[in-house]
Design a protein around this motif. Sequence first.
Motif, PDB file in Angstrom:
ATOM      1  N   GLY A  84       0.792  -1.212   0.000  1.00 46.59           N
ATOM      2  CA  GLY A  84       0.000   0.000   0.000  1.00 46.59           C
ATOM      3  C   GLY A  84       0.829   1.268   0.000  1.00 46.59           C
ATOM      4  O   GLY A  84       0.306   2.354   0.262  1.00 46.59           O
ATOM      5  N   LYS A  85       2.119   1.150  -0.286  1.00 45.10           N
ATOM      6  CA  LYS A  85       2.986   2.319  -0.352  1.00 45.10           C
ATOM      7  C   LYS A  85       2.795   2.999  -1.707  1.00 45.10           C
ATOM      8  O   LYS A  85       2.586   2.323  -2.715  1.00 45.10           O
ATOM      9  N   PRO A  86       2.881   4.318  -1.757  1.00 47.71           N
ATOM     10  CA  PRO A  86       2.824   4.981  -3.059  1.00 47.71           C
ATOM     11  C   PRO A  86       3.951   4.470  -3.950  1.00 47.71           C
ATOM     12  O   PRO A  86       5.113   4.420  -3.524  1.00 47.71           O
ATOM     13  N   ALA A  87       3.594   4.051  -5.140  1.00 44.08           N
ATOM     14  CA  ALA A  87       4.574   3.507  -6.075  1.00 44.08           C
ATOM     15  C   ALA A  87       4.282   4.039  -7.462  1.00 44.08           C
ATOM     16  O   ALA A  87       3.138   3.985  -7.924  1.00 44.08           O
ATOM     17  N   TRP A  88       5.307   4.568  -8.090  1.00 46.00           N
ATOM     18  CA  TRP A  88       5.213   5.010  -9.473  1.00 46.00           C
ATOM     19  C   TRP A  88       5.984   4.005 -10.297  1.00 46.00           C
ATOM     20  O   TRP A  88       7.175   3.773 -10.068  1.00 46.00           O
ATOM     21  N   ILE A  89       5.299   3.403 -11.256  1.00 46.85           N
ATOM     22  CA  ILE A  89       5.884   2.301 -12.004  1.00 46.85           C
ATOM     23  C   ILE A  89       6.003   2.694 -13.470  1.00 46.85           C
ATOM     24  O   ILE A  89       5.016   3.064 -14.107  1.00 46.85           O
ATOM     25  N   LEU A  90       7.226   2.617 -13.975  1.00 55.28           N
ATOM     26  CA  LEU A  90       7.527   2.973 -15.358  1.00 55.28           C
ATOM     27  C   LEU A  90       7.372   1.721 -16.208  1.00 55.28           C
ATOM     28  O   LEU A  90       8.000   0.695 -15.928  1.00 55.28           O
ATOM     29  N   LEU A  91       6.511   1.808 -17.219  1.00 53.24           N
ATOM     30  CA  LEU A  91       6.176   0.645 -18.028  1.00 53.24           C
ATOM     31  C   LEU A  91       6.562   0.838 -19.489  1.00 53.24           C
ATOM     32  O   LEU A  91       6.468   1.939 -20.022  1.00 53.24           O
ATOM     33  N   THR A  92       6.922  -0.269 -20.113  1.00 50.92           N
ATOM     34  CA  THR A  92       7.212  -0.248 -21.539  1.00 50.92           C
ATOM     35  C   THR A  92       5.926  -0.064 -22.340  1.00 50.92           C
ATOM     36  O   THR A  92       4.817  -0.172 -21.803  1.00 50.92           O
ATOM     37  N   LEU A 148       0.896   4.520 -12.799  1.00 50.15           N
ATOM     38  CA  LEU A 148       1.644   3.967 -13.924  1.00 50.15           C
ATOM     39  C   LEU A 148       2.058   5.062 -14.901  1.00 50.15           C
ATOM     40  O   LEU A 148       1.246   5.906 -15.273  1.00 50.15           O
ATOM     41  N   PHE A 149       3.302   5.007 -15.310  1.00 51.40           N
ATOM     42  CA  PHE A 149       3.849   5.919 -16.314  1.00 51.40           C
ATOM     43  C   PHE A 149       4.272   5.055 -17.496  1.00 51.40           C
ATOM     44  O   PHE A 149       5.229   4.287 -17.402  1.00 51.40           O
ATOM     45  N   ARG A 150       3.570   5.185 -18.594  1.00 54.45           N
ATOM     46  CA  ARG A 150       3.765   4.302 -19.751  1.00 54.45           C
ATOM     47  C   ARG A 150       4.520   4.983 -20.885  1.00 54.45           C
ATOM     48  O   ARG A 150       4.342   6.167 -21.134  1.00 54.45           O
TER      49      ARG A 150
END
Length: 82
Positions: free
Chosen positions: A24-32, A54-56
């Motif tokens: 439940g931690k804030p997470a920014w995930i960079l995706l292909t 999500l950052f795509r």
Amino acid sequence: MLISQLDLVISVDTSVAHLAGAMGKPAWILLTHAPDWRWLLDRDDSPWYPSARLFRQRETREWASVITRVRDTLLQFTENDR
């Protein structure tokens, strides 16, 4: 655990990103451009990890705009924290 002490996790699609989301931690995930099926398509959130953003990539192998969006959002995030 170290993740529990962080305000934000920024990661590509790794076990760290999944662990942060599960905690439940804030997470920014960079995706292909063509991510794993679990991230679905055309959305910037995750039904499995409500704290994830999500950052795509918009195009294959194009990370510059992803990094720019993360940078801009991080600046806003830190401004709100002050």
